[in-house]
Design a protein around this motif. Structure first.
Motif, PDB file in Angstrom:
ATOM      1  N   GLU A  69       0.977  -1.217   0.169  1.00  0.00           N
ATOM      2  CA  GLU A  69      -0.031   0.080  -0.075  1.00  0.00           C
ATOM      3  C   GLU A  69       0.435   1.352   0.151  1.00  0.00           C
ATOM      4  O   GLU A  69       0.329   2.254  -0.302  1.00  0.00           O
ATOM      5  N   ARG A  70       1.562   1.212   1.269  1.00  0.00           N
ATOM      6  CA  ARG A  70       2.680   2.301   0.383  1.00  0.00           C
ATOM      7  C   ARG A  70       3.769   3.323  -0.712  1.00  0.00           C
ATOM      8  O   ARG A  70       3.619   4.224  -1.007  1.00  0.00           O
ATOM      9  N   GLU A  71       3.856   2.093  -1.567  1.00  0.00           N
ATOM     10  CA  GLU A  71       4.609   2.185  -2.945  1.00  0.00           C
ATOM     11  C   GLU A  71       3.435   1.755  -3.423  1.00  0.00           C
ATOM     12  O   GLU A  71       4.259   2.154  -4.324  1.00  0.00           O
ATOM     13  N   THR A  72       2.449   1.907  -4.140  1.00  0.00           N
ATOM     14  CA  THR A  72       1.384   1.100  -4.965  1.00  0.00           C
ATOM     15  C   THR A  72       0.043   2.186  -5.061  1.00  0.00           C
ATOM     16  O   THR A  72      -0.266   2.659  -3.655  1.00  0.00           O
ATOM     17  N   PRO A  73      -0.150   2.892  -5.753  1.00  0.00           N
ATOM     18  CA  PRO A  73      -1.243   3.822  -6.242  1.00  0.00           C
ATOM     19  C   PRO A  73      -2.265   3.433  -5.741  1.00  0.00           C
ATOM     20  O   PRO A  73      -2.274   1.895  -6.170  1.00  0.00           O
ATOM     21  N   GLU A  74      -3.097   3.811  -5.307  1.00  0.00           N
ATOM     22  CA  GLU A  74      -4.739   3.292  -5.088  1.00  0.00           C
ATOM     23  C   GLU A  74      -4.789   2.508  -6.300  1.00  0.00           C
ATOM     24  O   GLU A  74      -5.392   1.909  -6.096  1.00  0.00           O
ATOM     25  N   GLU A  75      -5.230   3.142  -7.295  1.00  0.00           N
ATOM     26  CA  GLU A  75      -5.666   2.934  -8.743  1.00  0.00           C
ATOM     27  C   GLU A  75      -5.204   1.364  -9.151  1.00  0.00           C
ATOM     28  O   GLU A  75      -5.825   0.315  -9.583  1.00  0.00           O
ATOM     29  N   GLU A  76      -4.013   1.498  -8.712  1.00  0.00           N
ATOM     30  CA  GLU A  76      -3.391   0.152  -9.087  1.00  0.00           C
ATOM     31  C   GLU A  76      -3.243  -1.316  -8.269  1.00  0.00           C
ATOM     32  O   GLU A  76      -3.363  -2.408  -8.520  1.00  0.00           O
ATOM     33  N   ARG A  77      -4.311  -1.076  -6.686  1.00  0.00           N
ATOM     34  CA  ARG A  77      -3.720  -2.462  -5.989  1.00  0.00           C
ATOM     35  C   ARG A  77      -4.595  -3.569  -6.058  1.00  0.00           C
ATOM     36  O   ARG A  77      -4.539  -4.611  -5.151  1.00  0.00           O
ATOM     37  N   GLU A  78      -5.138  -3.163  -7.230  1.00  0.00           N
ATOM     38  CA  GLU A  78      -6.067  -4.793  -7.185  1.00  0.00           C
ATOM     39  C   GLU A  78      -5.591  -5.671  -8.121  1.00  0.00           C
ATOM     40  O   GLU A  78      -5.389  -6.757  -7.975  1.00  0.00           O
ATOM     41  N   ILE A  79      -3.858  -5.175  -7.679  1.00  0.00           N
ATOM     42  CA  ILE A  79      -2.633  -6.109  -8.562  1.00  0.00           C
ATOM     43  C   ILE A  79      -2.623  -6.775  -7.674  1.00  0.00           C
ATOM     44  O   ILE A  79      -1.870  -8.411  -7.701  1.00  0.00           O
ATOM     45  N   TRP A  80      -2.569  -7.224  -6.217  1.00  0.00           N
ATOM     46  CA  TRP A  80      -2.589  -8.168  -5.083  1.00  0.00           C
ATOM     47  C   TRP A  80      -2.825  -8.691  -5.413  1.00  0.00           C
ATOM     48  O   TRP A  80      -2.892  -9.821  -4.467  1.00  0.00           O
ATOM     49  N   ILE A  81      -4.106  -8.537  -5.044  1.00  0.00           N
ATOM     50  CA  ILE A  81      -5.383  -9.600  -5.437  1.00  0.00           C
ATOM     51  C   ILE A  81      -4.887 -10.836  -6.942  1.00  0.00           C
ATOM     52  O   ILE A  81      -5.572 -12.026  -6.610  1.00  0.00           O
ATOM     53  N   LYS A  82      -5.054 -10.247  -7.524  1.00  0.00           N
ATOM     54  CA  LYS A  82      -4.684 -10.786  -8.877  1.00  0.00           C
ATOM     55  C   LYS A  82      -3.510 -11.808  -9.056  1.00  0.00           C
ATOM     56  O   LYS A  82      -2.887 -12.705  -9.662  1.00  0.00           O
ATOM     57  N   SER A  83      -2.961 -10.812  -8.575  1.00  0.00           N
ATOM     58  CA  SER A  83      -1.131 -11.790  -9.003  1.00  0.00           C
ATOM     59  C   SER A  83       0.023 -12.059  -7.312  1.00  0.00           C
ATOM     60  O   SER A  83      -0.102 -11.682  -6.409  1.00  0.00           O
ATOM     61  N   SER A  84       0.045 -13.187  -7.457  1.00  0.00           N
ATOM     62  CA  SER A  84       0.523 -13.802  -6.697  1.00  0.00           C
ATOM     63  C   SER A  84       2.093 -13.844  -6.582  1.00  0.00           C
ATOM     64  O   SER A  84       2.365 -13.637  -5.505  1.00  0.00           O
ATOM     65  N   GLN A  85       2.736 -13.518  -7.449  1.00  0.00           N
ATOM     66  CA  GLN A  85       4.107 -13.047  -7.751  1.00  0.00           C
ATOM     67  C   GLN A  85       4.368 -11.554  -6.921  1.00  0.00           C
ATOM     68  O   GLN A  85       4.864 -11.075  -6.171  1.00  0.00           O
ATOM     69  N   THR A  86       3.058 -10.877  -6.871  1.00  0.00           N
ATOM     70  CA  THR A  86       3.345  -9.408  -6.995  1.00  0.00           C
ATOM     71  C   THR A  86       3.451  -9.647  -5.250  1.00  0.00           C
ATOM     72  O   THR A  86       3.729  -9.266  -4.530  1.00  0.00           O
TER      73      THR A  86
END
Length: 331
Positions: free
Chosen positions: A162-179
């Motif tokens: 959350e600290r390093e990722t803009p709010e609009e791009e945070r959905e990637i956390w759910i979709k990407s296990s690599q992240t």
């Protein structure tokens, strides 16, 4: 010792000398008047019996002093015998006291050991009764603890995300296990990202959510460590200090043995969660015990003098390097 040997050594006892001397003096007292009479030509006759009063005075004058001396010698012999008997009684009493102390110490050790192993038995009961279910089949025991540790780590990684990722791009956390893997590695492979404030925030929320599941487990481990610290001293000086502090005398033993037995009951996930729990600010008492007594056996001791009293993490405990700043404090 045989009766024969006892007879041979009778002369070595002081009281026997005094008794022998008393008998000799008494015998001399009996012989002296007759010897004097014999030497002066005294003969038994009717006329002489008329002077028995004078004879009585004579016998009294010649024997009473010696009989008195014999009595004094006998009393002295009795005093010597009584003194030796009292000394023997004191020796036997001291031996009895030492045996009692040794027996009492042994009983105390057994009492501590029984209480300690009963606490370990309770520990296993608590572990086996832990149940956790969140979006899947229920997990119990150590599997549940392992899953809870993963949840805590994901919460920390997500916080960094959350600290390093803009709010609009945070959905990637759910979709990407690599992240998720990348941020897990970033947080826990670094020794500078986790601060006390960060840990208090993340673990505080974790505990608020899952404390009912694992809180009693952590408190039980704290009580076991506290029990060891208060009931086992490494030497007499520490034993005295503990007794003055808590009013109860601990046994003298090896704390490392008891801490080692406790650590042997933990899985890797338990070990890590216990350390993390102790680093939480509200659990500073647990942390103080862990650092002071090296409960987890994570302190570098071979090069201790180089660090001037600072608690330094072992190189073999590199998996905890993310918490190095929180662990390595001045004592």
């Amino acid at each position: 010792m045989s009766e024969e040997n006892k007879e041979k050594t009778w002369y070595k006892k002081k009281e026997n000398w005094w008794i022998t001397a008393g008998i000799i003096v008494a015998g001399i007292a009996l012989l002296v008047p007759f010897s004097i009479l014999y030497g002066t030509g005294w003969k038994i006759s009717y006329e002489q019996f008329e002077n028995l009063g004078v004879v009585g005075d004579f016998f009294g004058g010649t024997t009473v002093g010696l009989f008195t001396l014999a009595s004094i010698i006998m009393v002295t012999a009795a005093i010597v015998m009584q003194k030796e008997e009292l000394a023997l009684q004191r020796k036997e009493l001291n031996q009895t006291r030492e045996e009692f102390k040794a027996g009492n110490a042994t009983a105390r050790v057994q009492q501590i050991d029984n209480a300690f192993f009963n606490m370990l038995s309770l520990h296993h009961q608590i572990v086996n009764n832990i149940t956790f279910a969140e979006g899947g089949d229920p997990l119990t025991g150590r599997e549940a603890i392992t899953e809870l540790k993963k949840i805590y780590e994901y919460k920390f990684a997500f916080r960094q995300f959350e600290r390093e990722t803009p709010e609009e791009e945070r959905e990637i956390w759910i979709k990407s296990s690599q992240t998720k893997s990348q941020f897990l590695e970033k947080v826990f492979e670094s020794d500078y990202l986790i601060t006390q404030k960060d840990l208090d925030e993340v673990y505080g929320k974790f505990h608020a959510t899952y404390g009912n599941i694992i809180g009693h487990y952590m408190r039980n481990n704290y009580r076991i460590v506290k029990f060891i610290v208060n009931n086992v001293a490494n030497d007499k000086d520490e034993q005295k200090q503990i007794k003055e502090k808590i009013g109860r005398e601990p046994i003298i033993g090896d704390k490392r043995y008891y801490f080692g037995m406790l650590r042997a009951q933990w899985s890797n996930a338990e070990f890590e969660l216990i350390l993390i729990n102790s680093l939480y600010s509200e659990n500073h008492k647990f942390k103080d015990l862990i650092i002071k007594h090296d409960v987890l056996d994570i302190e570098e001791t071979e090069k201790k003098d180089m660090f001037q009293g600072r608690f330094t993490l072992k190189e073999s405990m590199n998996k905890f390097k993310a918490y190095r700043k929180l662990i390595e404090i001045n004592k």
